[in-house]
Design a protein around this motif. Structure first.
Motif, PDB file in Angstrom:
ATOM      1  N   SER A 107      10.195  -4.158   8.073  1.00 33.38           N
ATOM      2  CA  SER A 107       8.976  -3.302   7.457  1.00 33.38           C
ATOM      3  C   SER A 107       9.636  -2.413   6.455  1.00 33.38           C
ATOM      4  O   SER A 107      10.508  -1.744   6.635  1.00 33.38           O
ATOM      5  CB  SER A 107       8.615  -2.462   8.504  1.00 33.38           C
ATOM      6  OG  SER A 107       7.320  -1.897   7.986  1.00 33.38           O
ATOM      7  N   ASP A 108       8.847  -2.288   5.289  1.00 31.46           N
ATOM      8  CA  ASP A 108       9.309  -1.389   4.275  1.00 31.46           C
ATOM      9  C   ASP A 108       7.858  -1.189   3.558  1.00 31.46           C
ATOM     10  O   ASP A 108       6.920  -1.795   3.944  1.00 31.46           O
ATOM     11  CB  ASP A 108      10.298  -1.951   3.092  1.00 31.46           C
ATOM     12  CG  ASP A 108      10.031  -3.316   2.668  1.00 31.46           C
ATOM     13  OD1 ASP A 108       8.728  -3.539   2.532  1.00 31.46           O
ATOM     14  OD2 ASP A 108      10.773  -4.145   2.160  1.00 31.46           O
ATOM     15  N   SER A 109       7.985  -0.173   2.639  1.00 30.05           N
ATOM     16  CA  SER A 109       6.646   0.225   1.840  1.00 30.05           C
ATOM     17  C   SER A 109       6.088  -1.132   1.163  1.00 30.05           C
ATOM     18  O   SER A 109       4.644  -1.000   1.303  1.00 30.05           O
ATOM     19  CB  SER A 109       7.103   1.358   0.924  1.00 30.05           C
ATOM     20  OG  SER A 109       7.941   0.997   0.006  1.00 30.05           O
ATOM     21  N   LEU A 110       6.823  -2.135   0.630  1.00 28.83           N
ATOM     22  CA  LEU A 110       6.011  -3.086  -0.106  1.00 28.83           C
ATOM     23  C   LEU A 110       5.461  -3.875   1.073  1.00 28.83           C
ATOM     24  O   LEU A 110       4.259  -4.248   0.611  1.00 28.83           O
ATOM     25  CB  LEU A 110       6.957  -3.862  -0.985  1.00 28.83           C
ATOM     26  CG  LEU A 110       6.676  -4.952  -1.483  1.00 28.83           C
ATOM     27  CD1 LEU A 110       5.394  -4.743  -2.682  1.00 28.83           C
ATOM     28  CD2 LEU A 110       7.754  -5.512  -2.494  1.00 28.83           C
ATOM     29  N   ARG A 111       5.866  -4.106   2.126  1.00 28.97           N
ATOM     30  CA  ARG A 111       5.435  -5.032   3.016  1.00 28.97           C
ATOM     31  C   ARG A 111       4.009  -4.180   3.662  1.00 28.97           C
ATOM     32  O   ARG A 111       3.075  -5.078   4.196  1.00 28.97           O
ATOM     33  CB  ARG A 111       6.326  -5.372   3.987  1.00 28.97           C
ATOM     34  CG  ARG A 111       7.233  -6.489   3.534  1.00 28.97           C
ATOM     35  CD  ARG A 111       8.066  -6.943   4.380  1.00 28.97           C
ATOM     36  NE  ARG A 111       8.879  -8.310   3.773  1.00 28.97           N
ATOM     37  CZ  ARG A 111       9.840  -8.573   4.432  1.00 28.97           C
ATOM     38  NH1 ARG A 111      10.362  -8.275   5.472  1.00 28.97           N
ATOM     39  NH2 ARG A 111      10.598  -9.580   3.595  1.00 28.97           N
ATOM     40  N   LEU A 112       4.157  -2.977   3.877  1.00 32.27           N
ATOM     41  CA  LEU A 112       3.223  -2.024   4.347  1.00 32.27           C
ATOM     42  C   LEU A 112       1.972  -2.407   3.514  1.00 32.27           C
ATOM     43  O   LEU A 112       1.083  -2.468   3.740  1.00 32.27           O
ATOM     44  CB  LEU A 112       3.375  -0.740   4.673  1.00 32.27           C
ATOM     45  CG  LEU A 112       4.451  -0.462   5.838  1.00 32.27           C
ATOM     46  CD1 LEU A 112       4.848   0.880   5.978  1.00 32.27           C
ATOM     47  CD2 LEU A 112       3.851  -1.012   6.827  1.00 32.27           C
ATOM     48  N   LEU A 113       2.200  -2.360   2.001  1.00 30.04           N
ATOM     49  CA  LEU A 113       0.928  -2.598   0.887  1.00 30.04           C
ATOM     50  C   LEU A 113       0.374  -3.871   1.184  1.00 30.04           C
ATOM     51  O   LEU A 113      -0.570  -3.980   1.124  1.00 30.04           O
ATOM     52  CB  LEU A 113       1.870  -2.311  -0.391  1.00 30.04           C
ATOM     53  CG  LEU A 113       0.600  -2.428  -1.583  1.00 30.04           C
ATOM     54  CD1 LEU A 113      -0.709  -1.497  -1.384  1.00 30.04           C
ATOM     55  CD2 LEU A 113       1.339  -2.118  -2.792  1.00 30.04           C
TER      56      LEU A 113
END
Length: 79
Positions: A36-42
């Motif tokens: 999980s990271d910010s791009l995947r959360l988006l």
């Protein structure tokens, strides 16, 4: 809470993070999940919006910490 929306959110999380939906729990921290990271959360947010028709607003998303929080937002519920 609407279990069908919960299932959609878990499926979106699982799809983006390439894990099994059954491995995702409502109390899992969004940034604590594997890969999980910010791009995947988006990407997860976009999928949830597309699949539920919900509009998720940035100011609300900033308070979402868990998979369950995201599901509540998708249902228009406060966290």
């Amino acid at each position: 809470m609407d279990e069908s929306i919960n299932a959609v959110v878990r499926a979106a999380v699982a799809e983006v993070l390439e894990v099994e939906p059954g491995d995702i729990a409502d109390d899992d921290l969004l940034l604590g999940l594997p890969s999980s990271d910010s791009l995947r959360l988006l990407q997860i947010v976009v999928l949830v919006e597309e699949r539920t028709g919900a509009q998720l607003y940035e100011e609300n998303l900033l308070t979402a910490r868990t998979v369950g929080d995201l599901a509540k937002l998708a249902q228009g519920m406060p966290i």
